[in-house]
Design a protein around this motif. Sequence first.
Motif, short mmCIF file in Angstrom:
data_model
loop_
_atom_site.label_atom_id
_atom_site.label_comp_id
_atom_site.label_asym_id
_atom_site.label_seq_id
_atom_site.Cartn_x
_atom_site.Cartn_y
_atom_site.Cartn_z
N LYS A 1 0.78 -1.18 -0.10
CA LYS A 1 0.01 0.28 -0.09
C LYS A 1 0.82 1.22 -0.07
O LYS A 1 0.48 2.24 -0.77
CB LYS A 1 -0.75 -0.04 1.27
CG LYS A 1 -2.00 -0.86 1.33
CD LYS A 1 -2.94 -1.06 2.45
CE LYS A 1 -4.00 -2.05 2.36
NZ LYS A 1 -4.85 -2.05 1.32
N LYS B 1 4.66 -2.06 -7.47
CA LYS B 1 3.33 -0.97 -7.69
C LYS B 1 2.69 -0.71 -6.43
O LYS B 1 1.53 -1.18 -6.34
CB LYS B 1 2.77 -1.94 -8.82
CG LYS B 1 3.49 -2.41 -10.14
CD LYS B 1 3.65 -1.17 -10.84
CE LYS B 1 4.44 -1.62 -12.13
NZ LYS B 1 4.90 -0.32 -13.02
N GLU C 1 0.49 1.39 -3.75
CA GLU C 1 -0.85 2.39 -3.81
C GLU C 1 -0.35 3.76 -3.67
O GLU C 1 -0.88 4.73 -4.63
CB GLU C 1 -2.02 2.03 -3.06
CG GLU C 1 -2.67 0.75 -3.17
CD GLU C 1 -3.83 0.58 -2.19
OE1 GLU C 1 -4.23 1.40 -1.38
OE2 GLU C 1 -4.41 -0.58 -1.96
N TYR C 2 0.42 3.92 -2.75
CA TYR C 2 0.93 5.42 -2.56
C TYR C 2 2.59 5.17 -2.56
O TYR C 2 3.22 4.37 -1.87
CB TYR C 2 0.51 5.74 -1.17
CG TYR C 2 -1.04 6.15 -1.30
CD1 TYR C 2 -1.50 7.17 -1.88
CD2 TYR C 2 -1.82 5.17 -1.01
CE1 TYR C 2 -3.03 7.47 -1.71
CE2 TYR C 2 -3.36 5.29 -1.00
CZ TYR C 2 -3.86 6.80 -1.51
OH TYR C 2 -5.20 6.71 -1.52
N ALA D 1 3.27 4.53 -8.76
CA ALA D 1 2.17 4.80 -7.55
C ALA D 1 0.78 4.47 -8.23
O ALA D 1 0.54 5.15 -9.27
CB ALA D 1 2.19 6.07 -7.00
N GLN D 2 -0.11 3.66 -7.71
CA GLN D 2 -1.35 3.22 -8.25
C GLN D 2 -2.50 4.20 -8.12
O GLN D 2 -3.27 4.65 -8.93
CB GLN D 2 -1.88 1.76 -7.87
CG GLN D 2 -0.84 0.59 -8.21
CD GLN D 2 -0.69 0.61 -9.79
OE1 GLN D 2 -1.58 0.31 -10.50
NE2 GLN D 2 0.64 0.74 -10.31
N LYS D 3 -2.12 4.88 -6.93
CA LYS D 3 -3.31 5.83 -6.66
C LYS D 3 -2.53 7.45 -6.30
O LYS D 3 -3.06 8.25 -6.88
CB LYS D 3 -3.87 5.73 -5.18
CG LYS D 3 -4.70 4.29 -5.17
CD LYS D 3 -5.60 4.25 -3.81
CE LYS D 3 -6.24 2.94 -4.17
NZ LYS D 3 -7.21 2.54 -2.99
N ALA D 4 -1.39 7.66 -5.83
CA ALA D 4 -0.88 8.70 -5.71
C ALA D 4 0.56 8.80 -5.21
O ALA D 4 0.88 7.80 -4.50
CB ALA D 4 -1.70 9.73 -4.69
N HIS E 1 1.15 16.41 -3.92
CA HIS E 1 0.98 15.38 -4.85
C HIS E 1 2.68 15.80 -5.51
O HIS E 1 3.01 17.11 -5.83
CB HIS E 1 0.06 15.34 -6.06
CG HIS E 1 -1.15 15.01 -5.69
ND1 HIS E 1 -1.54 13.67 -5.59
CD2 HIS E 1 -2.12 15.69 -5.09
CE1 HIS E 1 -2.78 13.55 -4.74
NE2 HIS E 1 -3.19 14.75 -4.72
N ILE F 1 -5.42 6.45 4.54
CA ILE F 1 -4.98 5.43 3.52
C ILE F 1 -5.21 4.24 4.15
O ILE F 1 -5.92 3.31 3.39
CB ILE F 1 -3.58 5.60 3.16
CG1 ILE F 1 -3.17 6.92 2.40
CG2 ILE F 1 -3.10 4.40 2.56
CD1 ILE F 1 -1.68 7.04 2.34
N GLY G 1 -8.84 3.22 3.99
CA GLY G 1 -9.35 3.32 2.45
C GLY G 1 -9.74 4.56 1.90
O GLY G 1 -10.90 4.40 1.21
N PRO H 1 -9.99 8.50 0.44
CA PRO H 1 -9.28 9.10 -0.46
C PRO H 1 -8.48 10.14 0.16
O PRO H 1 -8.72 10.54 1.41
CB PRO H 1 -10.56 9.88 -1.13
CG PRO H 1 -11.57 9.73 -0.39
CD PRO H 1 -11.59 8.56 0.57
#
Length: 231
Positions: free
Chosen positions: A5, A52, A54-55, A73-76, A110, A156, A159, A161
């Motif tokens: 994650k 890979k 998530e963050y 990063a898959q999300k951010a 970001h 995070i 779950g 955002p």
Amino acid sequence: MGNLKVLMFSKKSNIFCDYAEAILKCNFKTDEFLSIRGNVGDELDEELYLHKPEYVISFVSPWIIPKNLLDCAQKAAINFHPGSPEYPGTGCYNFALYEDSKKYGVTVHHMKEKVDSGDIVMTSYFDISPYESVETLKLKSMNHLLYCFEKIACGIALGEPLPTSNETWMRKPFTRKEMYELFKIDPAKHSDKEIEKRIRAAEYPGFPGAFAEIGDRKYYLPYENRKSIVD
């Protein structure tokens, strides 16, 4: 790798990075986060690009995270910057004191290929004391960074955002060259008040600060040769 994650980059032998890592341990299973720590000049392991997560998180990182790693990063991919939106880039503490700012803060944003330019996630502010030094300003900032880090990490883990902010960066990032120009004193050009401001903005224990140039040589003012309370 599929459960990862959070992939976090931070500084080695830094107590605030220790705390950030402890926060991850409290919120994630051991296979859900990976903490990479190092010093300026260390090379990143090429195998990191196989992950890979998530963050991707940069917290007091000695590295500028390369774009191809940000893209993993898959999300951010987010950075915890120890300066408010008025002070992106290098020397944020120094410029805030030089400009006699009354308020300061930290910024979560970001990450983009260009440093301190991505959309802002959240900020945390505090007042600057008239007797503030770079050292004490950095200590306050690190505590506020940890406050933001815990909120983000908990979110995070649940779950949720990432938060969003209406704030934007107020200027282009300060450069290291601009910071060193701030440290330069010219007695023939600068008033006593200007010299005092530059000395205050440059002072930090264990490191040479303000200096004057004569010919090709630099002459540094005496400084406290001790370990800082903040690495």
